[in-house]
Motif scaffolding. Structure first.
Motif, mmCIF file in Angstrom:
data_model
loop_
_atom_site.group_PDB
_atom_site.id
_atom_site.type_symbol
_atom_site.label_atom_id
_atom_site.label_comp_id
_atom_site.label_asym_id
_atom_site.label_seq_id
_atom_site.Cartn_x
_atom_site.Cartn_y
_atom_site.Cartn_z
ATOM 1 N N LEU A 58 -11.440 2.039 0.082
ATOM 2 C CA LEU A 58 -11.535 1.026 -0.967
ATOM 3 C C LEU A 58 -12.550 -0.159 -0.863
ATOM 4 O O LEU A 58 -13.673 -0.321 -1.869
ATOM 5 N N LYS B 136 -16.295 -0.086 -2.759
ATOM 6 C CA LYS B 136 -16.432 -1.225 -3.640
ATOM 7 C C LYS B 136 -17.775 -2.188 -3.029
ATOM 8 O O LYS B 136 -18.706 -2.407 -3.924
ATOM 9 N N GLU C 213 -20.696 -0.002 -4.338
ATOM 10 C CA GLU C 213 -20.794 -0.320 -5.887
ATOM 11 C C GLU C 213 -21.450 -1.564 -6.177
ATOM 12 O O GLU C 213 -22.318 -1.600 -7.004
ATOM 13 N N LEU C 214 -21.151 -2.684 -5.480
ATOM 14 C CA LEU C 214 -21.581 -4.049 -5.806
ATOM 15 C C LEU C 214 -23.015 -4.115 -5.140
ATOM 16 O O LEU C 214 -23.763 -4.756 -5.616
ATOM 17 N N LYS D 252 -5.718 -2.227 -3.931
ATOM 18 C CA LYS D 252 -7.026 -2.191 -4.477
ATOM 19 C C LYS D 252 -7.509 -3.748 -4.869
ATOM 20 O O LYS D 252 -8.449 -3.900 -4.422
ATOM 21 N N TYR E 82 -11.059 -4.992 -2.924
ATOM 22 C CA TYR E 82 -12.096 -5.202 -3.908
ATOM 23 C C TYR E 82 -12.421 -6.643 -3.687
ATOM 24 O O TYR E 82 -13.742 -7.072 -3.838
ATOM 25 N N ALA F 196 -14.435 -7.290 -0.645
ATOM 26 C CA ALA F 196 -15.504 -6.642 -0.647
ATOM 27 C C ALA F 196 -16.542 -7.516 -1.665
ATOM 28 O O ALA F 196 -17.560 -7.668 -1.308
ATOM 29 N N GLU F 197 -16.054 -8.139 -2.791
ATOM 30 C CA GLU F 197 -16.988 -9.100 -3.443
ATOM 31 C C GLU F 197 -17.160 -10.130 -2.774
ATOM 32 O O GLU F 197 -18.311 -10.610 -2.644
#
Length: 360
Positions: A59, A63, A66-67, A280, A284, A287-288
């Protein structure tokens, strides 16, 4: 074209090609250098706890990509060895990571490694467990409330058997993990005075150790005198369940993490409850923060509180809220929540238990 002219053309072409290749090589080097400048590392503590490899790592990695499309991701697992994790921090420094996400195997022992990474200009994010040292941010669940949920689930299952003289066995997590102390504190807040904690030991987050401890408790207290067992997580609950079954004891048993095997035990009655900490949101949000840090951006919109670590550092934090899961909650929380499908839970040995719980 005479020989001299042909020679000049060949030389010119060769020089041109060499310059082109050199230029390409420099571009590639710059690209690699840029990639290394945006590398995020992840260190997880063990492979025994099912959630880490199954949920947390994939996960977080997904992420991050993705970012940040051009961010690199690198990963290691300590396999329950604090000294190994210290070596992995050194390896991450060598790899040129700019942000390091750490779920510490030993939150106290890793302090010097965290300091070393920060001294090299690396930002460190504490994940799930609050590592000591100058970490930039911390993401986890409210761990004392997790302990309270566990204690409340045990009392609810005991009902009228919950009396100040009722013997409870309490198997806590690893003392090297600061979360373990918080789970323990939350559970004691609920249980103390309502039941008697007749035997309390650390199971080190290991099913084998927890099994040994409960077996010793049964010998010491007498199986018929034990009315319930507090287990700080599902891995240990698996070992405890085996010990109880072997002694012919059926009593309420808690857990945490909503492992698949634990959910199946809950359906059959071998375990009473677990605590579901949705992986999640935690993954997430972490990761952000990591991507914001690697890009030099503020992450204050993600963290909404501050906590103090064991080393006295004030750390911006995000603490999420967990939920208790009993047999009545499996369908709504676990299946509809997307943690596991009915097919994953209701394998051959659990078909009838699933039907009885309304899971199809």
């Amino acid at each position: 074209m005479n020989a001299l002219t042909r020679r000049a053309v060949v030389v010119t072409a060769a020089v041109s090609m060499a310059l082109t290749m050199a230029a390409c090589g420099k571009t590639g080097d710059k690209s690699d250098s840029a990639g290394k400048g945006r590398t995020i590392g992840l260190l997880l503590p063990d492979v025994v706890t099912a959630r880490y490899e199954k949920f947390d790592k994939p996960l977080i990695e997904a992420k991050i990509h993705e970012l940040c499309k051009d961010c690199r991701f690198t990963y290691d697992n300590a396999s329950g060895d604090a000294s190994k994790q210290a070596q992995q921090v050194n390896s991450m420094i060598t790899r040129g990571v700019k942000v390091l996400i750490v779920d510490a195997q030993d939150a106290v022992g890793i302090r010097s490694s965290v300091q070393k990474a920060v001294d090299r200009g690396i930002k460190v994010v504490a994940y799930d467990r609050l590592a000591q040292g100058p970490v930039s941010a911390y993401v986890s669940y409210d761990n004392e409330k997790v302990g309270e949920l566990q204690g409340r689930a045990l009392l609810d299952a005991l009902g009228a058997k919950a009396t100040p003289s009722s013997d409870i066995v309490m198997i806590n997590g690893d003392d090297a993990d600061p979360n373990a102390a918080q789970f323990k504190a939350g559970a004691h807040r609920v249980l103390d005075g309502k039941v008697k904690i007749a035997y309390e030991q650390s199971g080190l987050w290991k099913d084998t150790v927890a099994n040994q401890k409960v077996t010793a408790a049964i010998t010491q207290l007498g199986g018929k005198n034990i009315v319930g067992v507090y287990s700080a997580n599902d891995t240990m609950a698996g070992g405890i369940s085996t010990a109880l079954k072997g002694a012919g004891i059926s009593v309420p048993l808690t857990g945490q993490d909503a492992d698949l095997a634990a959910v199946q035990r809950i359906l059959t009655g071998a375990q009473t409850a677990t605590v579901y900490k949705a992986p999640k949101p935690e993954a997430y949000l972490t990761a952000e923060i990591a991507v914001d840090l690697v890009n030099g951006k503020p992450f204050s919109s993600v963290t909404d509180t501050t906590v103090k670590s064991g080393s006295g550092d004030s750390v911006p934090a995000k603490l999420l809220t967990a939920v208790s899961v009993t047999k009545a909650d499996v369908e709504d929380v676990v299946v509809k929540g997307g943690l596991y499908t009915a097919a994953q839970i209701c394998t051959a040995d659990f078909v009838q238990a699933c039907k009885d719980a309304g899971i199809q």
